[in-house]
Design a protein around this motif. Structure first.
Motif, PDB file in Angstrom:
ATOM      1  N   ASP A  42      33.425 -18.695   2.396  1.00 46.66           N
ATOM      2  CA  ASP A  42      34.342 -19.824   2.432  1.00 46.66           C
ATOM      3  C   ASP A  42      35.040 -19.925   1.080  1.00 46.66           C
ATOM      4  O   ASP A  42      34.629 -19.279   0.118  1.00 46.66           O
ATOM      5  CB  ASP A  42      33.599 -21.124   2.747  1.00 46.66           C
ATOM      6  N   ILE A  43      36.069 -20.730   1.028  1.00 42.89           N
ATOM      7  CA  ILE A  43      36.824 -20.966  -0.200  1.00 42.89           C
ATOM      8  C   ILE A  43      36.521 -22.370  -0.687  1.00 42.89           C
ATOM      9  O   ILE A  43      36.508 -23.309   0.101  1.00 42.89           O
ATOM     10  CB  ILE A  43      38.336 -20.828   0.053  1.00 42.89           C
ATOM     11  N   ASP A  44      36.295 -22.514  -1.986  1.00 45.68           N
ATOM     12  CA  ASP A  44      36.228 -23.837  -2.599  1.00 45.68           C
ATOM     13  C   ASP A  44      37.673 -24.270  -2.792  1.00 45.68           C
ATOM     14  O   ASP A  44      38.330 -23.881  -3.757  1.00 45.68           O
ATOM     15  CB  ASP A  44      35.475 -23.789  -3.925  1.00 45.68           C
ATOM     16  N   GLU A  69      38.705 -15.394  -4.147  1.00 47.57           N
ATOM     17  CA  GLU A  69      38.199 -16.750  -4.274  1.00 47.57           C
ATOM     18  C   GLU A  69      37.119 -17.076  -3.245  1.00 47.57           C
ATOM     19  O   GLU A  69      36.541 -18.144  -3.289  1.00 47.57           O
ATOM     20  CB  GLU A  69      39.367 -17.729  -4.120  1.00 47.57           C
ATOM     21  N   ALA A  70      36.885 -16.188  -2.299  1.00 44.11           N
ATOM     22  CA  ALA A  70      35.915 -16.456  -1.246  1.00 44.11           C
ATOM     23  C   ALA A  70      34.490 -16.359  -1.797  1.00 44.11           C
ATOM     24  O   ALA A  70      34.133 -15.397  -2.475  1.00 44.11           O
ATOM     25  CB  ALA A  70      36.091 -15.488  -0.088  1.00 44.11           C
ATOM     26  N   LEU A  71      33.706 -17.369  -1.507  1.00 41.15           N
ATOM     27  CA  LEU A  71      32.321 -17.436  -1.955  1.00 41.15           C
ATOM     28  C   LEU A  71      31.401 -17.300  -0.754  1.00 41.15           C
ATOM     29  O   LEU A  71      31.764 -17.665   0.365  1.00 41.15           O
ATOM     30  CB  LEU A  71      32.066 -18.776  -2.648  1.00 41.15           C
ATOM     31  N   TYR A  72      30.193 -16.819  -0.985  1.00 42.33           N
ATOM     32  CA  TYR A  72      29.225 -16.728   0.096  1.00 42.33           C
ATOM     33  C   TYR A  72      28.628 -18.099   0.365  1.00 42.33           C
ATOM     34  O   TYR A  72      28.363 -18.867  -0.552  1.00 42.33           O
ATOM     35  CB  TYR A  72      28.119 -15.714  -0.234  1.00 42.33           C
ATOM     36  N   ARG A  73      28.427 -18.403   1.629  1.00 42.52           N
ATOM     37  CA  ARG A  73      27.896 -19.687   2.025  1.00 42.52           C
ATOM     38  C   ARG A  73      26.373 -19.610   2.138  1.00 42.52           C
ATOM     39  O   ARG A  73      25.827 -18.647   2.669  1.00 42.52           O
ATOM     40  CB  ARG A  73      28.485 -20.092   3.377  1.00 42.52           C
TER      41      ARG A  73
END
Length: 122
Positions: A42-44, A69-73
């Motif tokens: 997801d993106i913050d 910018e995508a981070l792991y959830r």
């Protein structure tokens, strides 16, 4: 004297680009709900938008093509196959993102209508 659309539209074009990228990422999460080992991302949005606004001020452009910018959830409930997608959470995030996208699009449309009225002298 020309119209500076960047100033006229404000933050909304960047918000729309980020929302579209987030939609793509959330859709990929939903599509891979049953893929073993798939890691949900997801993106913050708030920090990505701040970074985008800072990049625009320094003359850089928003680059969302590389998922930088995508981070792991982090999942609420771990699955045995290593998949971190929680379908209910992903669907809720997708729905909220769609609503937020529509809101930003409405703001852009209102601003453009206002500019058209100003140009026409109304």
């Amino acid at each position: 004297m020309g119209i500076d659309f960047d100033k006229a539209l404000g933050v909304h074009p960047d918000a729309l680009r980020l929302r579209a990228e987030r939609t793509r990422i959330l859709a990929a999460n939903i599509a891979n709900e049953s893929t073993p080992g798939y890691q949900a991302r997801d993106i913050d949005f708030a920090s990505a938008l701040k970074r985008s606004m800072a990049d625009d001020a320094t003359g850089l452009s928003l680059d969302t093509d590389g998922d930088a910018e995508a981070l792991y959830r982090v999942p609420n409930h771990a699955s045995q196959d290593g998949n971190t997608v929680e379908l209910g959470s992903e669907q809720a995030a997708f729905s909220q993102n769609s609503s937020d996208f529509q809101t930003s699009l409405t703001f852009v449309n209102m601003k453009l209508r206002g500019l058209a009225k100003a140009i026409n002298g109304q």
